[in-house]
Design an enzyme around this catalytic site. Structure first.
Site, PDB file in Angstrom:
ATOM      1  N   HIS A 187       0.809  -1.223   0.000  1.00  0.00           N
ATOM      2  CA  HIS A 187       0.000   0.000   0.000  1.00  0.00           C
ATOM      3  C   HIS A 187       0.838   1.266   0.000  1.00  0.00           C
ATOM      4  O   HIS A 187       0.544   2.216  -0.704  1.00  0.00           O
ATOM      5  CB  HIS A 187      -0.891   0.039   1.233  1.00  0.00           C
ATOM      6  CG  HIS A 187      -2.045  -0.892   1.134  1.00  0.00           C
ATOM      7  ND1 HIS A 187      -2.824  -0.974   0.012  1.00  0.00           N
ATOM      8  CD2 HIS A 187      -2.549  -1.776   2.010  1.00  0.00           C
ATOM      9  CE1 HIS A 187      -3.756  -1.866   0.212  1.00  0.00           C
ATOM     10  NE2 HIS A 187      -3.616  -2.378   1.411  1.00  0.00           N
ATOM     11  N   CYS A 481       4.096  -3.635 -20.317  1.00  0.00           N
ATOM     12  CA  CYS A 481       3.295  -2.890 -19.339  1.00  0.00           C
ATOM     13  C   CYS A 481       3.712  -3.211 -17.908  1.00  0.00           C
ATOM     14  O   CYS A 481       3.056  -2.788 -16.965  1.00  0.00           O
ATOM     15  CB  CYS A 481       1.803  -3.142 -19.554  1.00  0.00           C
ATOM     16  SG  CYS A 481       1.327  -4.861 -19.343  1.00  0.00           S
TER      17      CYS A 481
HETATM   18  C1  PEP Z   1       2.986  -7.717 -14.872  1.00  0.00           C
HETATM   19  O1  PEP Z   1       2.906  -8.832 -14.356  1.00  0.00           O
HETATM   20  O2  PEP Z   1       4.045  -7.206 -15.262  1.00  0.00           O
HETATM   21  C2  PEP Z   1       1.781  -6.901 -15.038  1.00  0.00           C
HETATM   22  C3  PEP Z   1       1.824  -5.768 -15.696  1.00  0.00           C
HETATM   23  O3  PEP Z   1       0.638  -7.342 -14.433  1.00  0.00           O
HETATM   24  P1  PEP Z   1       0.376  -7.176 -12.845  1.00  0.00           P
HETATM   25  O4  PEP Z   1       1.470  -6.350 -12.271  1.00  0.00           O
HETATM   26  O5  PEP Z   1      -0.961  -6.551 -12.721  1.00  0.00           O
HETATM   27  O6  PEP Z   1       0.395  -8.606 -12.404  1.00  0.00           O
END
Ligand code: PEP
Ligand code: MG
Length: 558
Positions: A187, A481
């Protein structure tokens, strides 16, 4: 504290973001423990009810005054303070002769053990549970609520900081946050990232520094320096000024020689979407839809989902948005979708694997998305491991009306078989957070294993390269991402490997935009080659930094 002389001049933790700050240290007021000699009294049960109700009402009020994910977590903490099972557990204890504050401490300890055993997201909520405990006990003892009232701009230090603690702070006066506990996905890190406050978590020893001591926080390096010299103060101030200057470039992302690299934002709500457009993101590369339903006890209806998605899509105008279907499970359990009894939830039924157990939840979401999608809406599934899963998702999504369908590559198997996966879908997006977790067999929630979880690990870079090269062969987009796209050095490596877009927290956009614009595509390729040639993560990053344009490196303070 008298131990100042023995305190190390510099402490290291895990930095969140790139910001820096210089200010005196202030500690969050510690909680008052239940007295060891506490005696029961008549009316304790009624006082307990009153204490929980007052704390819940106070947290609800703070949630109303806050916004975004901070408001959501405050509401969740308020719900915890109103939880009937927790209250009746404490009441039963006073009825059998335990003092009220002790009863609260014991009841919370029982729930915390259960949460910790469940692991993942629930384990991270233990901080909130303790916050409820401390507030209820303070009320029962007539003590001030734990927290901190700032008198001037300060670096706020705490063992850990719950959203409720954060809400007691005058954020205008918070120069930085440093905690001894917490992890990069906890958090504190999320709230600090959302508010753009420099932050370091897992900074062991920060509470041994005397309050009021001047400290310099460098979240890019993950260091806190006690009594910084003038040179360090000047360097941190100069960096802050440079970040402001970098943010004035709002042109679309591109290399120095004009190779377009769309710079996108990661969001979890319509408010985040508004923040992303304000930060000049060219669109959204990851909309984490599960964030909308973390507190939902039952699967949300098509109508509720359509409303929530439409709000975010509207906030983005005609910008591209990649909506990810629910990534429930492991670190993001949803009450209506998560298997309760998994021993290894990160390896269990999470992400698109829900289609095996509750296919109706997957199809309902795709139907809701079909209702609100525009030509700029792309849809993708998390946790795809095989081409068959990609095919299954694509056929469900297309049946619901999706026109551009993709999957995340965050399991090594998918990276190794990216060509076959790309035959089934229109694009892929690399989730480097999970890709690093699964490649390195390292729980992403364990801050103490952060060196293994590093996306600069050569094995992780190899899998990124394999995926990007499959995308080039197929002529299809391969975005990133995961958090690695927020690093202005890694961004160059990703572009050099052939990644076609980068999606990140909005605060990271200016530095990444500048870094990419300062190098040609050929230079990015050369930087990627030196990083791939290194034997370990630290050398890979160091080699990439050393190969960067010297002026860009200096501007970024690298
Ligand atoms: C990742 O795993 O890099 C991703 C973007 O998804 P999350 O962080 O939501 O698991
Ligand atoms: Mg992931």
């Amino acid at each position: 504290m008298s131990a100042v002389a023995s305190v190390a001049r510099s402490l290291t933790g895990i930095g969140v973001g790139r910001g820096g700050a210089v200010a005196p240290l202030a500690f969050v007021r510690p909680a008052v423990a239940a007295p060891v000699d506490e005696l029961p009294a008549d009316g304790d049960a009624a006082r307990l009810h009153e204490a929980f109700a007052t704390v819940a009402a106070d947290l609800r009020e703070r949630a109303t005054a806050a916004s975004g994910s901070l408001a959501e977590v405050l509401s969740a903490t308020a719900l915890m303070a109103a939880d009937r099972a927790l209250i009746s557990d404490a009441v039963k204890r006073v009825e059998s002769g335990t003092g009220p504050a002790t009863a609260v401490a014991e009841a919370v300890a029982g729930f915390a053990t259960m949460f910790e055993a469940a692991g993942g997201y629930l384990a991270e909520r233990v901080t909130d549970l303790h916050s409820v405990r401390d507030r209820v006990i303070a009320f029962l003892l007539g003590a001030p609520a734990p927290g901190l009232v700032l008198e001037g701009r300060s670096v706020v230090a705490a063992r850990d900081l719950s959203p409720a603690d954060t809400a007691t702070l005058d954020l205008e006066l918070v120069a930085a946050i440093v905690t001894e506990l917490g992890g990069p996905t906890g958090h504190t890190a999320i709230v600090a990232g959302q508010l753009g406050i420099p932050c370091i978590v897992r900074a062991t020893g920060v509470l041994d520094v005397a309050p009021g001591t001047l400290v310099a926080v460098d979240s890019g390096a993950g260091t806190l320096t006690v009594d910084p010299d003038d040179a360090l103060v000047a360097a941190i101030e100069a960096r802050a000024a440079r970040e402001v200057m970098l943010a004035s470039d709002t042109a679309p992302g591109a290399t120095k020689d004009g190779h377009a690299v769309p710079l996108l934002a990661n969001i979890g709500s319509a408010e985040d979407a508004a923040r992303a457009t304000a930060a000049h993101a060219e669109g959204v590369g990851l909309f984490r839809t599960e964030v909308l339903f973390l507190d939902a006890q039952e699967a949300p209806t098509v109508e509720r989902q359509a409303r929530d998605y439409r709000a975010a899509i509207d906030a983005l105008g005609d910008r591209k948005v990649v909506v990810r279907t629910l990534d429930a499970g492991a670190d993001k359990p949803l009450a209506f979708a998560t298997q309760p009894d998994e021993e290894n939830p990160a390896l269990g039924v999470r992400g698109f694997r829900l289609a095996r157990t509750i296919p109706e939840v997957v199809d309902t979401q795709l139907r809701a998305l079909g209702e609100v999608s525009t030509p700029s809406t792309w849809v993708m599934a998390p946790m795809i491991a095989t081409p068959a899963e990609a095919r299954d998702f694509a056929s469900r999504a297309r049946a619901a009306g999706a026109t551009t369908v993709g999957v995340m590559v965050e399991v090594p198997a998918a990276a190794l078989r990216a060509e076959a996966i790309l035959r089934e879908v229109d694009f892929v997006s690399l989730g480097t957070n999970d890709l690093a977790q699964y490649t390195m067999a390292t729980d992403r929630l364990r801050g103490e294993l952060a060196d293994l979880l590093d996306p600069w690990q050569p094995a992780v870079l190899d899998l990124v390269r394999a995926t990007a090269s499959a995308g080039r062969t197929a002529g299809k987009p391969v975005g990133v991402c995961g958090e690695s796209a927020s690093d202005p050095v890694m961004a160059l490596v990703l572009v050099g490997l052939g990644v076609t877009s980068l999606s990140m927290s909005p605060g990271a956009l200016p530095a990444v935009r500048f870094s990419v614009r300062s190098h040609t595509l050929a230079e990015c390729e050369a930087i990627a080659a030196v990083a791939l040639g290194a034997d370990d993560a630290a050398h890979a990053r160091a080699a990439a930094v050393a190969s960067m344009d010297a002026a860009a490196r200096a501007t970024l303070g690298l």
